[in-house]
Write an enzyme that holds these catalytic residues in place. Structure first.
Site, PDB file in Angstrom:
ATOM      1  N   LEU A  39       0.823  -1.185  -0.031  1.00  0.00           N
ATOM      2  CA  LEU A  39      -0.142  -0.010  -0.018  1.00  0.00           C
ATOM      3  C   LEU A  39       0.763   1.214   0.142  1.00  0.00           C
ATOM      4  CD1 LEU A  39      -2.919  -0.686   2.536  1.00  0.00           C
ATOM      5  CD2 LEU A  39      -2.844  -0.863   0.084  1.00  0.00           C
ATOM      6  N   TYR A  68      12.261   1.686   1.079  1.00  0.00           N
ATOM      7  CA  TYR A  68      13.257   2.146   0.341  1.00  0.00           C
ATOM      8  C   TYR A  68      14.247   3.008   0.991  1.00  0.00           C
ATOM      9  CZ  TYR A  68      15.473   5.254  -3.214  1.00  0.00           C
ATOM     10  OH  TYR A  68      16.467   5.967  -3.732  1.00  0.00           O
ATOM     11  N   TYR A 111      13.767  11.140   3.075  1.00  0.00           N
ATOM     12  CA  TYR A 111      13.274   9.830   2.945  1.00  0.00           C
ATOM     13  C   TYR A 111      13.612   9.132   4.069  1.00  0.00           C
ATOM     14  CZ  TYR A 111      10.703   5.963   1.248  1.00  0.00           C
ATOM     15  OH  TYR A 111       9.736   5.058   0.839  1.00  0.00           O
ATOM     16  N   LYS A 165       8.587   3.721   7.898  1.00  0.00           N
ATOM     17  CA  LYS A 165       9.295   2.418   7.134  1.00  0.00           C
ATOM     18  C   LYS A 165       9.738   1.647   8.437  1.00  0.00           C
ATOM     19  CE  LYS A 165       7.858   2.757   3.313  1.00  0.00           C
ATOM     20  NZ  LYS A 165       7.025   1.681   2.462  1.00  0.00           N
ATOM     21  N   VAL A 171       9.808   5.575 -10.980  1.00  0.00           N
ATOM     22  CA  VAL A 171       8.433   6.286 -10.944  1.00  0.00           C
ATOM     23  C   VAL A 171       7.244   5.557 -10.867  1.00  0.00           C
ATOM     24  CG1 VAL A 171       7.362   7.886 -13.023  1.00  0.00           C
ATOM     25  CG2 VAL A 171       9.776   7.376 -12.875  1.00  0.00           C
TER      26      VAL A 171
HETATM   27  P1  NAI Z   1       1.627   2.938  -5.983  1.00  0.00           P
HETATM   28  O1  NAI Z   1       0.940   4.349  -5.530  1.00  0.00           O
HETATM   29  O2  NAI Z   1       1.851   2.750  -7.264  1.00  0.00           O
HETATM   30  O3  NAI Z   1       0.506   1.729  -5.426  1.00  0.00           O
HETATM   31  C1  NAI Z   1      -0.233   1.926  -4.164  1.00  0.00           C
HETATM   32  C2  NAI Z   1      -1.351   0.843  -4.216  1.00  0.00           C
HETATM   33  O4  NAI Z   1      -1.982   0.952  -3.018  1.00  0.00           O
HETATM   34  C3  NAI Z   1      -2.436   0.934  -5.314  1.00  0.00           C
HETATM   35  O5  NAI Z   1      -2.937  -0.333  -5.577  1.00  0.00           O
HETATM   36  C4  NAI Z   1      -3.565   1.492  -4.499  1.00  0.00           C
HETATM   37  O6  NAI Z   1      -4.866   1.452  -5.048  1.00  0.00           O
HETATM   38  C5  NAI Z   1      -3.542   1.083  -3.108  1.00  0.00           C
HETATM   39  N1  NAI Z   1      -4.244   1.944  -2.200  1.00  0.00           N
HETATM   40  C6  NAI Z   1      -3.722   2.961  -1.745  1.00  0.00           C
HETATM   41  N2  NAI Z   1      -4.489   3.334  -0.797  1.00  0.00           N
HETATM   42  C7  NAI Z   1      -5.290   2.305  -0.472  1.00  0.00           C
HETATM   43  C8  NAI Z   1      -6.341   2.018   0.418  1.00  0.00           C
HETATM   44  N3  NAI Z   1      -6.745   2.714   1.434  1.00  0.00           N
HETATM   45  N4  NAI Z   1      -7.057   0.662   0.289  1.00  0.00           N
HETATM   46  C9  NAI Z   1      -6.869  -0.250  -0.469  1.00  0.00           C
HETATM   47  N5  NAI Z   1      -5.790   0.230  -1.509  1.00  0.00           N
HETATM   48  C10 NAI Z   1      -4.916   1.107  -1.274  1.00  0.00           C
HETATM   49  O7  NAI Z   1       2.837   3.095  -5.015  1.00  0.00           O
HETATM   50  P2  NAI Z   1       4.116   1.952  -5.261  1.00  0.00           P
HETATM   51  O8  NAI Z   1       4.995   3.092  -5.595  1.00  0.00           O
HETATM   52  O9  NAI Z   1       4.100   0.776  -5.834  1.00  0.00           O
HETATM   53  O10 NAI Z   1       4.356   1.820  -3.449  1.00  0.00           O
HETATM   54  C11 NAI Z   1       4.156   0.278  -2.982  1.00  0.00           C
HETATM   55  C12 NAI Z   1       5.062   0.139  -1.807  1.00  0.00           C
HETATM   56  O11 NAI Z   1       6.501   0.285  -2.497  1.00  0.00           O
HETATM   57  C13 NAI Z   1       4.947   1.381  -0.856  1.00  0.00           C
HETATM   58  O12 NAI Z   1       5.226   0.688   0.431  1.00  0.00           O
HETATM   59  C14 NAI Z   1       6.315   2.198  -1.288  1.00  0.00           C
HETATM   60  O13 NAI Z   1       6.822   2.796  -0.003  1.00  0.00           O
HETATM   61  C15 NAI Z   1       7.124   1.093  -1.743  1.00  0.00           C
HETATM   62  N6  NAI Z   1       8.435   1.382  -2.332  1.00  0.00           N
HETATM   63  C16 NAI Z   1       8.158   2.308  -3.540  1.00  0.00           C
HETATM   64  C17 NAI Z   1       9.252   2.778  -4.263  1.00  0.00           C
HETATM   65  C18 NAI Z   1       9.268   3.691  -5.456  1.00  0.00           C
HETATM   66  O14 NAI Z   1      10.166   4.225  -5.870  1.00  0.00           O
HETATM   67  N7  NAI Z   1       7.959   3.976  -6.000  1.00  0.00           N
HETATM   68  C19 NAI Z   1      10.620   2.283  -3.767  1.00  0.00           C
HETATM   69  C20 NAI Z   1      10.719   1.374  -2.729  1.00  0.00           C
HETATM   70  C21 NAI Z   1       9.500   0.997  -2.065  1.00  0.00           C
END
Ligand code: NAI
Length: 395
Positions: free
Chosen positions: A139, A225, A235, A244, A275
């Site tokens: 999430l 991250y 971060y 985190k 991204v």
């Molecule tokens: P994203 O924004 O692409 O995906 C988030 C997901 O969470 C989506 O499926 C959305 O519908 C869902 N979501 C959000 N609020 C919700 C709720 N209340 N109920 C149900 N679903 C909900 O984000 P991303 O970047 O894929 O992040 C996912 C994880 O990966 C996070 O923990 C982030 O911190 C971590 N992360 C991201 C990095 C990056 O560079 N984008 C790097 C390393 C870790």
């Protein structure tokens, strides 16, 4: 309607159904072109399954290991004159492809933080899958209404204790400027931990365990991250980093729970900066990503969400492998990003980037292409001048 991108700051408020489907197909094709994952996951719950790392995990499990997948996400369907969000169209495309391949794929759109959605998932697993052997917790949310207190917590992306000044880029306008972000209040720190920390992951895993829905040896993974020093104030040492740390605390508790359940495990995978809708909202980080992409593409080590998740499954979790942990007990698939030669090159470029040389010193073009792709724009073979039906029922 004819759907064009409408970028507002760090979000695009439109999404293209065929474009999203083409994007998802690229990810599916990538996984199908890799070796199948042996002894891979079979029944998978993905919380945060519609975009970014969660969606990539779902695709890697389904198309790399023929897994049945249940996806939970929070997306907005189309409205009068307004397309749905990208995650809505992504999920429809994924589900259609998975079912066409003979795989089980079901979806629950709603607030994962609520007791109601947890109960619905429990009922669905009981009825359809019996148990799950992998739970992916991915999430990224700006807010959480606590299921017990009813309080709504808002997460912030701020430094802690001292103000932080650094370069940032307006990715839409291509303007590099200095930004100063004031430190978070203690309340904001606590709120961010409530949203992006580990309590909800624990609630999920305890609820699944109490209902006896975790298969013996089941695993669970959540994502974090760390990144380089240039981003630490915002971060790793900022409000999100403290959240985190709490996610890591939860991982240890869940790991103990799963160890008692037939020798399973829970852990944090530290992923590469990419991204996504979540990362584009963080100050400073998009400039870092633009420099990183340029260097990693030149080095031939660039990966996107799908390459990262396939690698996590194929080299750490399955295929006869066990996770290789760092000294803090985390899996590091940010290893290629953190290579010393990449990071020293980032450090060399960082001070000299300006609005004028942004296009040559960084891969801002690649950043923008990837950003638009998140919303289904710029995909080859999609006719963006053609009318398309924005109203698509969830599968
Ligand atoms: P994203 O924004 O692409 O995906 C988030 C997901 O969470 C989506 O499926 C959305 O519908 C869902 N979501 C959000 N609020 C919700 C709720 N209340 N109920 C149900 N679903 C909900 O984000 P991303 O970047 O894929 O992040 C996912 C994880 O990966 C996070 O923990 C982030 O911190 C971590 N992360 C991201 C990095 C990056 O560079 N984008 C790097 C390393 C870790």
């Amino acid at each position: 309607m004819i759907i064009k991108p409408k970028v507002r700051g760090f979000v695009c408020v439109t999404a293209h159904p065929e474009g999203c489907a083409a994007h998802i197909q690229e990810w599916i094709d990538y996984v199908k072109a890799q070796a199948p994952i042996s002894q891979g996951p079979k029944k998978v719950l993905v919380i945060g399954a519609s975009t970014g790392y969660g969606l990539a995990s779902r695709i890697a499990a389904a198309f790399g290991s023929n897994a049945a997948t249940l996806g939970v996400f929070f997306e907005r369907p189309s409205d009068e004159g307004r397309p749905a969000t990208a995650g809505w169209y992504n999920t429809i495309a994924f589900t259609a492809a998975a079912r066409a391949a003979g795989l089980y794929a079901k979806n629950l759109n709603g607030d994962a933080f609520s007791d109601e959605i947890k109960q619905k998932v429990i009922e669905l697993i009981k009825a359809d899958l019996g148990q799950v052997d992998l739970v992916v917790y991915s999430l990224a949310s700006p807010r959480r209404t606590h299921p017990k207190t009813g309080a709504t917590h808002k997460s912030v992306l701020k430094p802690v204790e001292a103000p932080y000044t650094n370069k940032t880029v307006d990715t839409d306008k291509g303007v590099v400027s200095q930004v100063t972000i004031e430190p978070a209040s203690e309340q904001e720190v606590q709120d961010t931990i409530a949203v992006m920390g580990g309590e909800d992951w624990e609630l999920w895993m305890n609820a699944l365990s109490d209902a006896k829905l975790l298969a013996p040896g089941a695993q669970s993974v959540a994502y974090s991250y760390i990144g380089p020093e240039v981003t630490w104030a915002i971060y790793k040492n900022g409000t999100i980093g403290l959240a985190k740390n709490d996610l890591e605390r939860a991982a240890r508790n869940i790991d103990s729970l799963l160890k008692l359940n037939g020798g399973g495990r829970a852990f944090i995978s530290v992923n590469k900066a990419l991204v996504t809708q979540a990362s584009s909202a963080i100050p400073v980080v998009p400039l870092y990503i633009s420099i990183l992409y340029k260097l990693m593409k030149a080095a031939g080590t660039h990966e996107g969400c799908i390459e990262q998740m396939y690698r996590l499954f194929a080299t750490h979790m399955y295929n006869g492998h066990t996770p290789k942990f760092d000294e803090g007990g985390r899996v590091r698939i940010d290893d290629l990003e953190m290579r010393p030669e990449i990071q020293s090159a980032v450090q060399a470029i960082w001070p000299r980037v300006t609005t004028e040389n942004l296009a040559t010193e960084t891969d801002i073009a690649g950043y923008r292409t990837e950003f638009l792709k998140l919303f289904g724009f710029g995909l080859p073979g999609v006719d963006y001048d053609a009318r398309t039906e924005p109203h698509r029922p969830m599968l």
